[in-house]
Design a protein around this motif. Structure first.
Motif, PDB file in Angstrom:
ATOM      1  N   THR A 193      66.409  67.004  22.098  1.00  0.00           N
ATOM      2  CA  THR A 193      67.303  66.022  22.314  1.00  0.00           C
ATOM      3  C   THR A 193      68.823  66.274  20.562  1.00  0.00           C
ATOM      4  O   THR A 193      69.137  65.357  20.376  1.00  0.00           O
ATOM      5  CB  THR A 193      66.841  64.598  21.709  1.00  0.00           C
ATOM      6  N   ASP A 194      68.230  67.439  20.945  1.00  0.00           N
ATOM      7  CA  ASP A 194      69.366  68.164  19.406  1.00  0.00           C
ATOM      8  C   ASP A 194      69.160  67.629  18.406  1.00  0.00           C
ATOM      9  O   ASP A 194      70.031  67.093  17.617  1.00  0.00           O
ATOM     10  CB  ASP A 194      70.874  67.652  19.585  1.00  0.00           C
ATOM     11  N   LEU A 195      68.408  67.517  17.475  1.00  0.00           N
ATOM     12  CA  LEU A 195      67.376  66.174  16.443  1.00  0.00           C
ATOM     13  C   LEU A 195      67.441  67.655  14.936  1.00  0.00           C
ATOM     14  O   LEU A 195      67.780  68.165  15.132  1.00  0.00           O
ATOM     15  CB  LEU A 195      65.518  66.423  16.518  1.00  0.00           C
ATOM     16  N   SER A 196      68.640  66.886  14.552  1.00  0.00           N
ATOM     17  CA  SER A 196      68.693  67.618  12.932  1.00  0.00           C
ATOM     18  C   SER A 196      67.809  68.072  11.987  1.00  0.00           C
ATOM     19  O   SER A 196      66.736  66.837  12.542  1.00  0.00           O
ATOM     20  CB  SER A 196      70.124  66.986  12.735  1.00  0.00           C
ATOM     21  N   VAL A 197      68.186  68.515  11.087  1.00  0.00           N
ATOM     22  CA  VAL A 197      66.935  68.756  10.220  1.00  0.00           C
ATOM     23  C   VAL A 197      66.785  67.986   9.148  1.00  0.00           C
ATOM     24  O   VAL A 197      65.621  67.254   8.860  1.00  0.00           O
ATOM     25  CB  VAL A 197      67.423  70.066   8.718  1.00  0.00           C
ATOM     26  N   SER A 198      67.578  67.073   9.281  1.00  0.00           N
ATOM     27  CA  SER A 198      67.799  65.605   8.245  1.00  0.00           C
ATOM     28  C   SER A 198      67.358  64.344   8.930  1.00  0.00           C
ATOM     29  O   SER A 198      66.215  63.651   8.315  1.00  0.00           O
ATOM     30  CB  SER A 198      69.001  65.224   7.550  1.00  0.00           C
ATOM     31  N   GLN A 199      67.134  64.000  10.438  1.00  0.00           N
ATOM     32  CA  GLN A 199      66.592  63.497  11.697  1.00  0.00           C
ATOM     33  C   GLN A 199      65.615  63.571  11.468  1.00  0.00           C
ATOM     34  O   GLN A 199      64.589  62.988  11.224  1.00  0.00           O
ATOM     35  CB  GLN A 199      67.642  63.285  12.439  1.00  0.00           C
ATOM     36  N   GLY A 200      64.669  64.807  11.275  1.00  0.00           N
ATOM     37  CA  GLY A 200      63.366  65.655  12.089  1.00  0.00           C
ATOM     38  C   GLY A 200      62.878  64.917  10.322  1.00  0.00           C
ATOM     39  O   GLY A 200      61.409  64.991  10.730  1.00  0.00           O
ATOM     40  N   ALA A 201      63.563  65.623   9.394  1.00  0.00           N
ATOM     41  CA  ALA A 201      62.721  64.672   8.319  1.00  0.00           C
ATOM     42  C   ALA A 201      62.414  63.905   7.555  1.00  0.00           C
ATOM     43  O   ALA A 201      61.189  63.564   7.496  1.00  0.00           O
ATOM     44  CB  ALA A 201      63.634  65.674   6.716  1.00  0.00           C
ATOM     45  N   ALA A 202      63.652  63.088   8.754  1.00  0.00           N
ATOM     46  CA  ALA A 202      63.348  61.381   8.679  1.00  0.00           C
ATOM     47  C   ALA A 202      61.544  61.093   8.749  1.00  0.00           C
ATOM     48  O   ALA A 202      61.276  60.112   8.587  1.00  0.00           O
ATOM     49  CB  ALA A 202      64.583  60.911   8.818  1.00  0.00           C
ATOM     50  N   LEU A 203      62.426  61.723  10.682  1.00  0.00           N
ATOM     51  CA  LEU A 203      60.991  61.211  11.259  1.00  0.00           C
ATOM     52  C   LEU A 203      59.561  61.667  10.800  1.00  0.00           C
ATOM     53  O   LEU A 203      58.704  60.614  10.994  1.00  0.00           O
ATOM     54  CB  LEU A 203      61.215  61.768  13.099  1.00  0.00           C
ATOM     55  N   SER A 204      59.412  62.677  10.133  1.00  0.00           N
ATOM     56  CA  SER A 204      58.133  63.715   9.549  1.00  0.00           C
ATOM     57  C   SER A 204      58.041  62.385   8.704  1.00  0.00           C
ATOM     58  O   SER A 204      56.668  62.087   7.978  1.00  0.00           O
ATOM     59  CB  SER A 204      58.470  64.641   8.818  1.00  0.00           C
ATOM     60  N   VAL A 205      58.568  62.370   7.965  1.00  0.00           N
ATOM     61  CA  VAL A 205      58.218  60.674   6.661  1.00  0.00           C
ATOM     62  C   VAL A 205      57.660  59.652   7.309  1.00  0.00           C
ATOM     63  O   VAL A 205      57.514  59.164   6.880  1.00  0.00           O
ATOM     64  CB  VAL A 205      59.859  60.617   5.654  1.00  0.00           C
ATOM     65  N   GLY A 206      58.363  59.355   8.134  1.00  0.00           N
ATOM     66  CA  GLY A 206      58.455  57.833   8.878  1.00  0.00           C
ATOM     67  C   GLY A 206      56.634  58.478   9.302  1.00  0.00           C
ATOM     68  O   GLY A 206      56.272  56.900   9.255  1.00  0.00           O
ATOM     69  N   ALA A 207      56.137  59.038   9.528  1.00  0.00           N
ATOM     70  CA  ALA A 207      55.252  59.647  10.185  1.00  0.00           C
ATOM     71  C   ALA A 207      53.794  59.409   8.905  1.00  0.00           C
ATOM     72  O   ALA A 207      52.888  58.702   9.952  1.00  0.00           O
ATOM     73  CB  ALA A 207      54.813  60.980  11.118  1.00  0.00           C
ATOM     74  N   VAL A 208      54.103  59.736   8.051  1.00  0.00           N
ATOM     75  CA  VAL A 208      53.428  60.310   7.458  1.00  0.00           C
ATOM     76  C   VAL A 208      53.616  59.244   6.210  1.00  0.00           C
ATOM     77  O   VAL A 208      52.047  58.554   5.753  1.00  0.00           O
ATOM     78  CB  VAL A 208      53.560  61.520   6.380  1.00  0.00           C
ATOM     79  N   LEU A 209      54.792  58.555   6.090  1.00  0.00           N
ATOM     80  CA  LEU A 209      54.501  57.092   4.879  1.00  0.00           C
ATOM     81  C   LEU A 209      54.358  56.060   5.864  1.00  0.00           C
ATOM     82  O   LEU A 209      55.070  55.348   5.677  1.00  0.00           O
ATOM     83  CB  LEU A 209      55.929  57.775   4.651  1.00  0.00           C
ATOM     84  N   GLY A 210      52.941  55.707   5.834  1.00  0.00           N
ATOM     85  CA  GLY A 210      52.462  55.101   6.417  1.00  0.00           C
ATOM     86  C   GLY A 210      51.989  53.137   5.514  1.00  0.00           C
ATOM     87  O   GLY A 210      52.466  53.592   4.552  1.00  0.00           O
ATOM     88  N   THR A 211      51.409  53.024   6.152  1.00  0.00           N
ATOM     89  CA  THR A 211      50.758  51.353   5.306  1.00  0.00           C
ATOM     90  C   THR A 211      49.919  51.389   4.508  1.00  0.00           C
ATOM     91  O   THR A 211      49.546  51.147   3.187  1.00  0.00           O
ATOM     92  CB  THR A 211      50.146  50.995   6.678  1.00  0.00           C
TER      93      THR A 211
END
Length: 431
Positions: free
Chosen positions: A5-23
């Motif tokens: 889906t042509d994920l950019s570096v910034s988008q991928g970093a945001a998704l990765s942060v979202g996966a780890v920075l949890g509850t």
């Protein structure tokens, strides 16, 4: 393989942060301080340092072997279907075990506003788990963009919290620094695994980058840096500003905002905690319910119980309620869950040692493997549950294989389906 889906570096970093920075961060500073005092900062620092080789290992696996199955896929490639099933079991059964923990973190914020103590916390759990169950039953989903938005909201709240509470920091709150010694630091580190679970998501995202070999390391570096800075900043300010009161706090972020800003901040943090937990719980229910179906399809779980998304979802829901009724405090329940997550990391990094080429890659994977084995040991007796679950998966596989291979198990002329190729029909559910 995942479609690109042509994920950019910034988008991928945001998704990765979202996966780890949890509850977990909404309550982990208090739990860690209760275990180790101000020395819990050493545990935070150790987990942040560990994040770099761990995140890189899963990113490297995803870049080389892009597949949505994640750790279970890599375990199967490296060690065969039995170990893959053990990983699947360990993660699947950790979800209902962890649901009361996540809701318990949030329940502390709700009861801080409404009062009612344990009763309010239990009501919060039942409300959250039921809404997540119904959303998945009827096929409602929180989009990936909303999930990332929730994580951005949390990150923003963390930054505001640190800025607001920083003027109230006192160096005197660092003494006594290690009231429970090194053992307390180890206990805190075992708890903090909850807050760092999610780096394995990097492996499933890698195929979506425009240039995985170039972009995955960059996005991983950004994600590790952002998560590390936020975690350490919040933990340090919590210790310095709240002092001894931190260990007994049920809503540490609300306490920090209250001393920094005043006003109705407790209501705001409670609402954010509820929304964030619901988003995370919805995502875990959606993913794990499908994992249960996949395990049943492959013969790793009984199809009669788990063979259908709604059946699998219902099991998670009922098992989660059952786990909430167990006589465990939040601290013990969190350790039981993080023990399961840690075992998944142990197997995942062990698979990386076999699958990744090159001395450098194996050195990094070996560092991550050694660290997570140490964390599993620090988890103590609660880690035995993860080993029991993995062992039960292997035992089920052996029993099922023995029954399948028995000549008398299928009578001559029987039209019974072969469980390895034609699983029984399952209930229909929305996808």
């Amino acid at each position: 393989m995942t479609a690109r889906t042509d994920l950019s570096v910034s988008q991928g970093a945001a998704l990765s942060v979202g996966a780890v920075l949890g509850t977990g961060l909404i309550s982990l500073p208090a739990l860690a301080a209760d275990a180790a005092g101000p020395a819990s900062l050493l545990a935070w620092l150790a987990l942040i340092v560990l994040s770099a080789p761990l995140a890189w290992t899963f990113a490297a696996l995803g870049a080389r072997y892009p597949d949505g199955g994640g750790v279970s896929t890599y375990a199967g490639m490296a060690f065969g279907p039995k170990v893959s099933a053990a990983v699947g079991w360990t993660f699947y059964f950790a979800v209902p075990l962890g649901a009361p923990v996540a809701a318990g973190f949030t329940g502390g914020y709700v009861s801080d506003v409404l009062g009612g103590g344990r009763g309010t916390e239990m009501a919060t759990f039942l409300a959250l788990v039921t809404v997540a169950y119904l959303m998945n039953w009827f096929g409602l989903r929180i989009s990936g963009r909303v999930q990332v938005g929730l994580s951005v909201a949390l990150a923003t709240m963390l930054v505001l919290t640190v800025i607001a509470a920083l003027p109230h920091a006192r160096w005197d709150n660092l003494t006594p620094f290690a009231p429970h010694g090194l053992a307390g630091v180890g206990a805190a580190a075992a708890l903090l695994v909850w807050g760092f679970a999610g780096w394995e998501a990097l492996s499933s995202l890698s195929a979506e980058y425009r240039d995985p070999r170039r972009d995955v390391p960059r996005a991983t570096l950004i994600a590790v840096a952002v998560v590390g800075v936020l975690y350490l900043a919040v933990a340090a300010v919590s210790v310095l500003a709240l002092g001894p009161a931190l260990a007994g706090s049920r809503a540490p972020l609300a306490d920090l905002l209250a001393i920094g800003l005043g006003g109705p901040v407790r209501l705001l943090t409670a609402v954010i905690a509820v929304v964030l937990t619901l988003g995370a719980m919805n995502a875990y229910f959606a993913g794990s319910s499908r994992l249960g179906v996949a395990l049943a399809r492959d013969g790793a779980l009984p199809a009669r119980v788990f063979g259908g998304q709604r059946r699998s979802l219902t099991f998670i829901y009922l098992a989660g309620i059952g786990c909430a009724l167990l006589p465990f405090d939040l601290h013990t329940a969190a350790l039981l869950t993080t023990g399961c997550f840690t075992l998944v990391y142990v197997i995942g990094t062990a698979a990386a040692l076999r699958l990744l080429p090159g001395i450098g890659a194996r050195l990094v994977a070996g560092t991550a493997f050694t660290a997570v084995v140490g964390l599993l040991w620090l988890n103590g007796a609660p880690a035995l549950l993860s080993l029991v679950i993995a062992g039960a998966a292997l035992l089920y596989q052996a029993i099922r294989r023995a029954r399948t291979d028995r000549p008398s198990s299928i009578r001559s002329g029987s039209t019974a389906p072969n469980p390895t190729t034609s699983p029984p029909a399952t209930d229909r559910s929305p996808v």
